[in-house]
Design a protein around this motif. Structure first.
Motif, PDB file in Angstrom:
ATOM      1  N   PHE A 136      39.407  11.302 -22.556  1.00 54.69           N
ATOM      2  CA  PHE A 136      39.037  11.196 -21.089  1.00 54.69           C
ATOM      3  C   PHE A 136      40.404  11.383 -20.143  1.00 54.69           C
ATOM      4  O   PHE A 136      41.638  10.829 -20.615  1.00 54.69           O
ATOM      5  CB  PHE A 136      38.547   9.861 -21.086  1.00 54.69           C
ATOM      6  N   HIS A 137      40.036  12.408 -19.317  1.00 52.93           N
ATOM      7  CA  HIS A 137      41.233  12.568 -18.262  1.00 52.93           C
ATOM      8  C   HIS A 137      40.901  12.007 -16.997  1.00 52.93           C
ATOM      9  O   HIS A 137      39.879  11.817 -16.431  1.00 52.93           O
ATOM     10  CB  HIS A 137      41.364  13.936 -18.171  1.00 52.93           C
ATOM     11  N   THR A 179      46.144  18.996 -13.351  1.00 55.50           N
ATOM     12  CA  THR A 179      46.712  18.670 -14.685  1.00 55.50           C
ATOM     13  C   THR A 179      46.555  17.031 -14.493  1.00 55.50           C
ATOM     14  O   THR A 179      46.741  16.217 -13.347  1.00 55.50           O
ATOM     15  CB  THR A 179      48.504  18.306 -14.158  1.00 55.50           C
ATOM     16  N   PRO A 180      45.939  16.356 -15.491  1.00 51.03           N
ATOM     17  CA  PRO A 180      45.490  14.980 -15.448  1.00 51.03           C
ATOM     18  C   PRO A 180      46.808  13.851 -15.327  1.00 51.03           C
ATOM     19  O   PRO A 180      47.904  14.210 -15.654  1.00 51.03           O
ATOM     20  CB  PRO A 180      44.845  14.790 -17.075  1.00 51.03           C
ATOM     21  N   ILE A 181      46.273  13.011 -14.482  1.00 52.54           N
ATOM     22  CA  ILE A 181      47.520  11.895 -14.138  1.00 52.54           C
ATOM     23  C   ILE A 181      47.260  10.873 -15.472  1.00 52.54           C
ATOM     24  O   ILE A 181      48.276  10.074 -15.465  1.00 52.54           O
ATOM     25  CB  ILE A 181      47.292  11.379 -12.952  1.00 52.54           C
ATOM     26  N   LEU A 182      46.462  10.993 -15.891  1.00 46.33           N
ATOM     27  CA  LEU A 182      46.294   9.784 -17.154  1.00 46.33           C
ATOM     28  C   LEU A 182      45.293  10.472 -18.365  1.00 46.33           C
ATOM     29  O   LEU A 182      44.147  10.957 -17.658  1.00 46.33           O
ATOM     30  CB  LEU A 182      45.735   8.486 -16.620  1.00 46.33           C
ATOM     31  N   GLU A 200      38.575   4.274  -7.224  1.00 47.48           N
ATOM     32  CA  GLU A 200      38.154   4.336  -5.810  1.00 47.48           C
ATOM     33  C   GLU A 200      38.706   5.736  -5.058  1.00 47.48           C
ATOM     34  O   GLU A 200      38.093   6.099  -4.393  1.00 47.48           O
ATOM     35  CB  GLU A 200      38.743   3.312  -4.958  1.00 47.48           C
ATOM     36  N   SER A 201      39.820   6.264  -5.774  1.00 47.51           N
ATOM     37  CA  SER A 201      40.541   7.289  -5.033  1.00 47.51           C
ATOM     38  C   SER A 201      40.949   8.726  -6.168  1.00 47.51           C
ATOM     39  O   SER A 201      41.634   9.581  -5.712  1.00 47.51           O
ATOM     40  CB  SER A 201      41.702   6.976  -4.218  1.00 47.51           C
ATOM     41  N   HIS A 202      40.444   8.596  -7.289  1.00 49.30           N
ATOM     42  CA  HIS A 202      40.721   9.307  -8.203  1.00 49.30           C
ATOM     43  C   HIS A 202      39.340  10.046  -8.913  1.00 49.30           C
ATOM     44  O   HIS A 202      38.419   9.449  -8.555  1.00 49.30           O
ATOM     45  CB  HIS A 202      41.778   8.900  -9.435  1.00 49.30           C
ATOM     46  N   LEU A 203      39.528  10.987  -9.676  1.00 44.39           N
ATOM     47  CA  LEU A 203      38.370  11.471 -10.556  1.00 44.39           C
ATOM     48  C   LEU A 203      38.648  11.236 -11.874  1.00 44.39           C
ATOM     49  O   LEU A 203      39.633  11.081 -12.501  1.00 44.39           O
ATOM     50  CB  LEU A 203      38.152  13.063 -10.218  1.00 44.39           C
ATOM     51  N   HIS A 204      37.428  11.567 -12.808  1.00 42.37           N
ATOM     52  CA  HIS A 204      37.540  11.444 -14.003  1.00 42.37           C
ATOM     53  C   HIS A 204      36.686  12.312 -14.790  1.00 42.37           C
ATOM     54  O   HIS A 204      35.592  12.987 -14.216  1.00 42.37           O
ATOM     55  CB  HIS A 204      37.198  10.106 -14.697  1.00 42.37           C
TER      56      HIS A 204
END
Ligand SMILES: O=C(O)CCC(=O)C(=O)O
Ligand SMILES: [Fe+2]
Length: 275
Positions: A136-137, A179-182, A200-204
């Motif tokens: 999961f990114h 580039t995934p942040i996590l 709230e402000s990122h995507l997955h």
């Protein structure tokens, strides 16, 4: 099960993402999968690249829930909803517990493009994985930086990003940094809780691949798996630590959320119509 202390499950490097392995037992997992597979055909919705079931009711265009009873296998036995409520992560939400579940089915090679879950929900999602692992990114939008080369020249630091995604505009039209942040490894039976800015402000998203490699230089090299020290499965830990790989299997995810606005009459009307 003894009470869960959430702070023991905080994903290192984050302030509010939690990964709880073995949130349900193997017997409970088997039971839930059987119930999912036994569901009447009309409960399934077919999308381009996966199937899903929606439990708890449908959302109107105005992002309001027309409630329906949850299937007993989610809020009675093994009471996934009650266990999530007891964690306290929905304490600040309208109902204090999830009232809506999107249950996704992924065959190997299937995934979900980077997206946001949107404003209908209180900004917390608790996701139970069943059947098989996934990777999961989490992503961020590209920063408004004039020196940023933009979508035509993706950074070399994004090996193997899924086709069509490099600098692709999101549903909101804003380009995504590929580039995934996590990155998390979600084991079967685990619960992952996403809150705050990651909600709230990122995507997955989940890549559409048949297997996940953890080798150096791959898209998810072992050292990037942020929850490695919270993993319980020997095969999963070994693959991550030794730079091996894991084959995808049939995975179900129960994404549990609280829809803040609910129509008052919906449930009663639905029950009446159903007799
Ligand atoms: O399958 C998952 O873990 C994620 C699904 C998801 O992001 C969604 O249903 O919005
Ligand atoms: Fe999502």
């Amino acid at each position: 099960m003894s009470p869960i202390n959430l702070e023991d499950y905080l994903v290192p490097g984050t302030s509010s993402t939690y990964y709880i392995p073995e949130f349900v037992t193997e017997d409970e997992e088997e039971y839930l999968i059987r119930k999912i597979e036994e569901a009447p055909q009309p409960w399934w919705k077919r999308l381009n690249n996966r199937r899903l079931q929606i439990w708890g009711g449908d959302l109107t265009k105005k992002q309001t829930l027309i409630p329906q009873d949850m299937p007993a296998f989610v809020n009675q036995y093994p009471d996934v909803i009650g266990r999530i409520r007891d964690l306290g992560v929905f304490r600040g939400s309208a109902h204090g517990e999830p009232n809506h579940v999107i249950m996704n089915e992924y065959a190997p090679g299937q995934g979900i493009m980077p997206h946001e879950d949107g404003p209908a929900y209180h900004p917390v999602v608790a996701t139970l994985s069943l059947g098989a692992h996934t990777i999961f990114h989490y992503y961020q939008y590209k920063q408004d930086d004039p020196s940023n080369p933009g979508p035509q020249a993706p950074p070399p630091s994004a090996p193997g990003a899924p086709a069509g995604m490099m600098g692709a505009p999101s549903a909101t039209g804003r380009p995504i940094d590929p580039t995934p942040i996590l990155t998390l490894l979600l084991e079967p039976r685990s619960l992952v809780i996403t809150t705050s800015s990651l909600y709230e402000s990122h995507l997955h998203g989940i890549d559409e691949v048949m297997e996940d490699s953890f080798a150096p230089g791959s898209r998810s090299p072992g050292e990037k798996i942020a929850n490695v020290n919270l993993l319980r499965g020997k095969a999963e830990k070994d693959a991550v630590i030794n730079g091996g790989f894991l084959e995808r299997g049939l995975r179900y995810s129960l994404t549990c959320r609280d829809v803040e606005k609910v129509t008052a009459a919906g449930g009663a009307l639905f029950r009446k119509l159903r007799g």
